[in-house]
Design a protein around this motif. Structure first.
Motif, short mmCIF file in Angstrom:
data_model
loop_
_atom_site.label_atom_id
_atom_site.label_comp_id
_atom_site.label_asym_id
_atom_site.label_seq_id
_atom_site.Cartn_x
_atom_site.Cartn_y
_atom_site.Cartn_z
N ILE A 106 0.84 -1.20 0.00
CA ILE A 106 0.00 0.00 0.00
C ILE A 106 0.87 1.25 0.00
CG2 ILE A 106 -1.71 1.33 1.29
CD1 ILE A 106 -2.80 -1.28 2.37
N GLU A 107 0.56 2.17 -0.90
CA GLU A 107 1.22 3.47 -0.95
C GLU A 107 0.15 4.54 -0.74
OE1 GLU A 107 4.38 4.19 -1.33
OE2 GLU A 107 5.29 2.29 -1.94
N THR A 108 0.24 5.30 0.33
CA THR A 108 -0.75 6.34 0.59
C THR A 108 -0.21 7.72 0.22
OG1 THR A 108 -0.05 6.59 2.89
CG2 THR A 108 -1.82 5.00 2.44
N PHE A 109 -1.13 8.63 -0.03
CA PHE A 109 -0.77 10.00 -0.38
C PHE A 109 -1.87 10.93 0.09
CE2 PHE A 109 -3.09 8.17 -3.93
CZ PHE A 109 -4.02 9.16 -4.26
N GLN A 110 -1.56 12.19 0.18
CA GLN A 110 -2.55 13.19 0.52
C GLN A 110 -3.32 13.59 -0.75
OE1 GLN A 110 -3.31 14.40 3.53
NE2 GLN A 110 -1.67 13.36 4.65
N ALA A 111 -4.62 13.73 -0.64
CA ALA A 111 -5.40 14.20 -1.78
C ALA A 111 -4.83 15.53 -2.27
CB ALA A 111 -6.87 14.37 -1.39
N GLY A 112 -4.64 15.63 -3.57
CA GLY A 112 -4.03 16.82 -4.15
C GLY A 112 -2.56 16.64 -4.47
N ALA A 113 -1.99 15.51 -4.03
CA ALA A 113 -0.57 15.25 -4.29
C ALA A 113 -0.35 14.81 -5.74
CB ALA A 113 -0.06 14.17 -3.34
N SER A 114 0.87 15.03 -6.20
CA SER A 114 1.30 14.53 -7.50
C SER A 114 2.12 13.26 -7.29
CB SER A 114 2.13 15.57 -8.24
OG SER A 114 1.33 16.71 -8.55
N LEU A 115 1.90 12.28 -8.15
CA LEU A 115 2.58 10.98 -8.04
C LEU A 115 3.40 10.73 -9.29
CD1 LEU A 115 -0.56 8.88 -6.99
CD2 LEU A 115 0.92 10.21 -5.49
N ARG A 116 4.40 9.91 -9.14
CA ARG A 116 5.17 9.42 -10.29
C ARG A 116 5.15 7.90 -10.22
NH1 ARG A 116 7.46 11.02 -15.33
NH2 ARG A 116 8.99 9.42 -15.85
N ILE A 117 4.52 7.28 -11.20
CA ILE A 117 4.46 5.82 -11.27
C ILE A 117 4.96 5.41 -12.65
CG2 ILE A 117 3.01 3.77 -11.17
CD1 ILE A 117 1.09 5.29 -9.37
N GLY A 118 6.11 4.79 -12.69
CA GLY A 118 6.70 4.41 -13.96
C GLY A 118 6.89 5.62 -14.85
N GLU A 119 6.31 5.57 -16.03
CA GLU A 119 6.44 6.67 -16.98
C GLU A 119 5.42 7.78 -16.76
OE1 GLU A 119 7.71 5.10 -21.17
OE2 GLU A 119 6.32 3.64 -20.30
N PHE A 120 4.46 7.57 -15.85
CA PHE A 120 3.36 8.50 -15.70
C PHE A 120 3.59 9.52 -14.59
CE2 PHE A 120 1.12 4.97 -17.77
CZ PHE A 120 0.38 5.66 -18.73
N ASP A 121 3.34 10.79 -14.90
CA ASP A 121 3.16 11.81 -13.88
C ASP A 121 1.65 11.92 -13.65
OD1 ASP A 121 5.86 12.81 -13.38
OD2 ASP A 121 5.79 13.45 -15.48
N ILE A 122 1.25 11.82 -12.40
CA ILE A 122 -0.17 11.72 -12.07
C ILE A 122 -0.53 12.80 -11.07
CG2 ILE A 122 -2.00 10.22 -11.18
CD1 ILE A 122 -0.04 7.85 -11.81
N ASP A 123 -1.58 13.55 -11.38
CA ASP A 123 -2.12 14.54 -10.46
C ASP A 123 -3.39 13.97 -9.83
OD1 ASP A 123 -0.17 16.47 -11.06
OD2 ASP A 123 -1.30 17.10 -12.83
N SER A 124 -3.48 14.02 -8.51
CA SER A 124 -4.72 13.68 -7.82
C SER A 124 -5.40 14.97 -7.38
CB SER A 124 -4.43 12.79 -6.61
OG SER A 124 -3.79 13.54 -5.58
N PHE A 125 -6.71 14.94 -7.26
CA PHE A 125 -7.43 16.13 -6.82
C PHE A 125 -8.75 15.72 -6.19
CE2 PHE A 125 -7.73 15.35 -11.35
CZ PHE A 125 -9.10 15.25 -11.60
N THR A 126 -9.16 16.48 -5.21
CA THR A 126 -10.39 16.20 -4.47
C THR A 126 -11.61 16.38 -5.36
OG1 THR A 126 -9.40 16.82 -2.37
CG2 THR A 126 -11.80 16.94 -2.51
#
Length: 266
Positions: A106-126
């Motif tokens: 399990i990898e947790t993050f704060q809502a609104g954080a940006s993630l990097r998974i493999g080749e993807f830059d991912i933005d999360s948002f509420t």
């Protein structure tokens, strides 16, 4: 598809999108991600296999929120001996899931954080929905942007901002308001669906298309249709009329409840 970029960098398929189950695949040659796992493990395996993907090759599963139509197949998936995918979800969503005896990565993050998974830059948002800490996601790779946003009671400016620039946008068009009001749900459920933490109506989505859908979006996928309070043909008609009034040339795809979409490649 819709741009001068070389096709085939990103592969997207909405495996299921309805009130009874939701899951979307997005991947490249080197990184494969599942957004939500609201189908049985068997159905997830069958639908991934149908698009040439092996569930054992998933690098990550991103969870939007803890409602059963988004996580019903999560435990069976992570319990399988071949599953190596990390489960990414917010710090407030993680405790709402009963992991039983499973011990996933399990990898947790704060809502609104940006993630990097493999080749993807991912933005999360509420997003505004009646869950512990619901989020939407936008994925970026090689200049391509894909947004996946469902389960929202209204469309705040923050969401309009986040999905701006999406080449492909998966969005919600849950119900026809009059069908919902006259339908079989108890009044308490109808109030929940219509609330600002419920789901979007076809008319609200039509307004979004007319005023806020980015001109660069070349494919709009509308999903999370209620099988009791909507029809795919009705969604298609209302959204098509909004696109035509706007003069927007995006290709419209309606995710039929219970069926996976075609594979989109960018």
């Amino acid at each position: 598809m819709g741009s001068s970029r070389e096709a085939g960098i990103v592969k997207i398929c909405v495996l299921a999108s309805s009130s009874s189950g939701n899951s979307t695949f997005i991947g490249t040659e080197r990184t494969r991600i599942l957004i939500d796992a609201g189908l049985s493990r068997r159905a997830l395996h069958e639908r991934l296999s149908a698009i040439g993907e092996d569930p054992a090759n998933l690098d990550a599963v991103l969870i939007t929120h803890e409602h059963s139509d988004h996580i019903a197949g999560l435990l069976p998936l992570v319990r399988h001996k071949d599953c190596r995918a990390a489960i990414h979800l917010t710090t407030l969503t993680a405790p709402t899931i009963d992991w039983q005896t499973a011990k996933p990565h399990i990898e947790t993050f704060q809502a609104g954080a940006s993630l990097r998974i493999g080749e993807f830059d991912i933005d999360s948002f509420t997003i505004p929905h009646d869950a512990a800490d619901p989020v939407g996601y936008c994925f970026r790779v090689e200049g391509i942007k894909v947004g996946v946003v469902t389960d929202l009671g209204y469309i705040p400016d923050s969401i309009k901002f986040h999905v701006r620039g999406s080449d492909l946008l998966v969005f919600e068009s849950n119900h026809d308001l009059e069908m919902l009001k006259a339908g079989p749900y108890p009044w308490s459920v109808k109030q929940r669906v219509m609330s600002r933490k419920g789901h979007l109506s076809n008319d609200v989505v039509s307004d979004f298309i007319g005023a806020d859908l980015d001109s660069v979006t070349s494919t709009l996928v509308l999903g999370h249709l209620s099988p009791n309070n909507n029809y795919p043909d009705l969604v298609r008609l209302i959204a098509s009329q909004a696109l035509e009034r706007r003069g927007h040339r995006a290709r419209l795809v309606v995710a039929d409840p219970g069926k996976q979409t075609e594979v989109f490649q960018y």
